[in-house]
Design a protein around this motif. Structure first.
Motif, PDB file in Angstrom:
ATOM      1  N   ARG A   1      -0.625   4.544  -0.738  1.00 37.54           N
ATOM      2  CA  ARG A   1      -1.398   5.756  -0.431  1.00 37.54           C
ATOM      3  C   ARG A   1      -2.776   5.367   0.087  1.00 37.54           C
ATOM      4  O   ARG A   1      -3.352   4.356  -0.333  1.00 37.54           O
ATOM      5  N   ARG A   2      -3.299   6.214   0.980  1.00 38.92           N
ATOM      6  CA  ARG A   2      -4.632   6.002   1.546  1.00 38.92           C
ATOM      7  C   ARG A   2      -5.495   7.234   1.288  1.00 38.92           C
ATOM      8  O   ARG A   2      -5.014   8.353   1.406  1.00 38.92           O
TER       9      ARG A   2
ATOM     10  N   ASN B   1     -12.845   4.804   0.930  1.00 40.60           N
ATOM     11  CA  ASN B   1     -11.719   4.299   1.742  1.00 40.60           C
ATOM     12  C   ASN B   1     -10.688   3.574   0.868  1.00 40.60           C
ATOM     13  O   ASN B   1     -10.396   2.390   1.050  1.00 40.60           O
ATOM     14  N   SER B   2     -10.114   4.311  -0.037  1.00 40.82           N
ATOM     15  CA  SER B   2      -9.205   3.715  -1.026  1.00 40.82           C
ATOM     16  C   SER B   2      -7.821   3.444  -0.451  1.00 40.82           C
ATOM     17  O   SER B   2      -7.262   4.258   0.282  1.00 40.82           O
ATOM     18  N   LEU B   3      -7.279   2.278  -0.796  1.00 43.18           N
ATOM     19  CA  LEU B   3      -5.927   1.868  -0.419  1.00 43.18           C
ATOM     20  C   LEU B   3      -5.187   1.528  -1.710  1.00 43.18           C
ATOM     21  O   LEU B   3      -5.306   0.421  -2.244  1.00 43.18           O
TER      22      LEU B   3
ATOM     23  N   TYR C   1      -9.901  -0.705   6.142  1.00 42.08           N
ATOM     24  CA  TYR C   1      -9.176   0.564   6.253  1.00 42.08           C
ATOM     25  C   TYR C   1      -8.578   0.744   7.652  1.00 42.08           C
ATOM     26  O   TYR C   1      -7.535   1.375   7.818  1.00 42.08           O
TER      27      TYR C   1
ATOM     28  N   VAL D   1       0.857  -1.187   0.000  1.00 44.82           N
ATOM     29  CA  VAL D   1       0.000   0.000   0.000  1.00 44.82           C
ATOM     30  C   VAL D   1       0.893   1.238   0.000  1.00 44.82           C
ATOM     31  O   VAL D   1       1.797   1.374   0.841  1.00 44.82           O
TER      32      VAL D   1
ATOM     33  N   HIS E   1     -10.844  -0.768  -2.524  1.00 40.47           N
ATOM     34  CA  HIS E   1     -11.763   0.281  -2.064  1.00 40.47           C
ATOM     35  C   HIS E   1     -13.190  -0.238  -1.958  1.00 40.47           C
ATOM     36  O   HIS E   1     -13.567  -1.255  -2.572  1.00 40.47           O
TER      37      HIS E   1
ATOM     38  N   GLY F   1      -2.426  -0.352   6.662  1.00 41.56           N
ATOM     39  CA  GLY F   1      -1.761   0.947   6.600  1.00 41.56           C
ATOM     40  C   GLY F   1      -0.759   1.019   5.467  1.00 41.56           C
ATOM     41  O   GLY F   1      -0.638   0.087   4.648  1.00 41.56           O
TER      42      GLY F   1
END
Length: 349
Positions: free
Chosen positions: A276-277, A291-293, A328, A274, A302, A332
Motif C-alpha cells: 500500500r502507498r 510518503n508511506s510505503l 516514492y 509493498v 516513510h 510502487g
C-alpha cells in the motif's frame, strides 16, 4: 655629468651628443660617500683603441662616476656615461629598452608573497575553525571542516556531489541544513565511516570512491529495496545497480505502550513487498508519516523529521523527507523489500 678621461672632459647634456673640451690631463679620484674609501675613476678607452663598450659588450657602470662632491655634477649610482648610444644600466636590472621588460625587484616579490592579507582573501570562509588566521604562517594550512549551519559555495559543492552520488535529494542552495546532514550520514554509512555531522577530508575522499555496500540479496530482483538493520542504511536498486543510499532509523527494539495499546518496536527481518502507498503527510496514533510505503501490516518505509543516529521508531523504517520523495517516485506496489541484519549498539557498524 662631467668625467675626466685622458685629458678630455666629456660633458653630457641631456640626451644629446657629448661636448668634448680639451684640458690638461690629470688624475681624478672619486670622493666616496661619508665613511667610504675614495675610488679612482676608471680609465675610459678612447675610440679606436680596441677596448670600447662595443667590444666589451657592456657600458661601464662605475658607481658614482663624475667628480663627486661638486654641485654641478651629482653622481648617479649605477649608470655609465650617457650620450654615446649606450643604454644606461639601472642597478639590479638588465638593460632597459632592448625589447625586455624590467624585472620586478626581488624585495617586491618577497613582500608580495609574504603578505598574509593577500593570501587570506583567497581562502574559503566556511566554518569557524576551518581557516588559518591571517597572523599564522602561510605554510600552515588547516583542513576545511564543514559543520551544520555553515553556508557558502563549498556547502553547495558538497550538496551537488552527494546528489550525484545518490545520497542527497534536497536543495542545492549552499546551506548546511538538517537534510544535508542526513545526506552526510548516508555517505559515511555507505563507506563504513563513523556517522557524524562534520565533513572533513575523509568525506570528500569517500565521494570520489565506490561505496562499500554489498547486496544483501545478491540474486534479488533487478529493482528492489534493501534495508540493513546493522548499518541503519537503505539501498535502492534499479536495473541491479544501487542508485540511492539513505540514512534510516528503524525499530528501537523496546516494549512500548500508547493509549492502552502495547507492542514491540521491532522492524521485522525477511522478504516483503509493498502492499500500500500513502502519499504526503498522514498522521496515526504513533506519529506523522510522509510518503508511506507499507510492506508488512502497519510497518512502512516513510519520511520523517526525527532521524537520530540510533534505532528509534516503533518498527517503521524512517528516512529523510527529501529522500522519501525520490523513493516514492521509484517504488510502487509489489516492489520487493528485503530486510536483513540486526540492531547493534550506536556507533558500531
Amino acid at each position: 655629468m662631467r668625467t675626466m678621461v685622458s685629458g678630455i672632459v666629456v660633458l653630457a647634456v641631456g640626451c644629446g651628443l657629448p661636448l668634448l673640451v680639451p684640458v690638461p690631463a690629470l688624475a681624478l679620484a672619486e670622493e666616496a660617500p661619508s665613511g667610504r674609501e675614495a675610488v679612482p675613476v676608471s680609465r675610459r678607452a678612447t675610440p679606436g683603441d680596441g677596448e670600447g663598450p662595443d667590444r666589451r659588450g657592456a657600458s661601464p657602470s662605475v658607481r658614482g662616476t663624475g667628480p663627486a662632491g661638486r654641485a654641478d655634477t651629482p653622481p648617479f649610482r649605477g649608470m655609465g656615461p650617457a650620450g654615446r648610444g649606450e643604454t644606461p644600466v639601472v642597478r639590479g636590472t638588465g638593460p632597459i629598452g632592448r625589447g625586455e621588460s624590467p624585472p620586478v625587484r626581488e624585495e617586491e616579490v618577497v613582500a608580495r608573497d609574504e603578505d598574509p592579507a593577500l593570501r587570506w582573501e583567497e581562502r574559503p570562509t566556511v566554518g569557524d575553525d576551518a581557516l588559518t588566521g591571517p597572523d599564522e604562517p602561510s605554510t600552515v594550512a588547516k583542513p576545511v571542516v564543514l559543520k551544520p549551519g555553515d553556508r557558502g559555495e563549498l556547502v553547495k559543492m558538497l550538496q551537488r556531489r552527494m546528489r550525484d552520488g545518490g545520497y542527497y535529494f534536497g536543495k542545492v542552495g549552499g546551506v548546511y541544513d538538517e537534510q544535508t546532514k542526513f545526506g552526510v550520514y548516508a555517505v559515511q554509512k555507505a563507506h563504513r565511516l563513523t556517522p557524524k555531522g562534520a565533513v572533513g577530508s575523509e568525506v570528500w575522499r569517500a565521494l570520489d570512491r565506490k561505496p562499500k555496500v554489498h547486496p544483501l540479496v545478491p540474486n534479488g530482483a533487478a529493482d528492489r529495496v534493501e534495508v540493513n538493520l546493522t548499518r541503519q542504511l537503505l539501498t535502492l536498486y534499479r536495473d541491479r545497480r544501487p542508485v540511492l543510499y539513505a540514512h534510516i532509523s528503524t525499530g528501537a527494539e523496546v516494549r512500548w505502550c500508547h493509549q492502552g495499546r502495547c507492542g514491540d518496536a521491532v522492524t521485522p527481518v525477511g522478504d516483503f513487498k509493498v502492499t500500500r502507498r500513502a502519499p504526503g503527510w498522514t498522521k496515526g496514533d504513533l506519529g506523522a508519516m510522509f510518503n508511506s510505503l507499507y510492506f508488512v501490516g502497519g510497518i512502512a518505509l516513510h519520511g520523517a523529521t526525527r532521524l537520530p543516529l540510533h534505532p528509534a521508531s516503533h518498527g517503521c523504517v524512517r528516512m529523510p523527507v527529501e529522500t522519501s520523495k525520490r523513493v516514492y517516485q521509484l517504488v510502487g506496489i509489489g516492489h520487493p523489500v528485503h530486510v536483513r541484519g540486526k540492531v547493534t549498539p550506536p556507533g558500531i557498524f
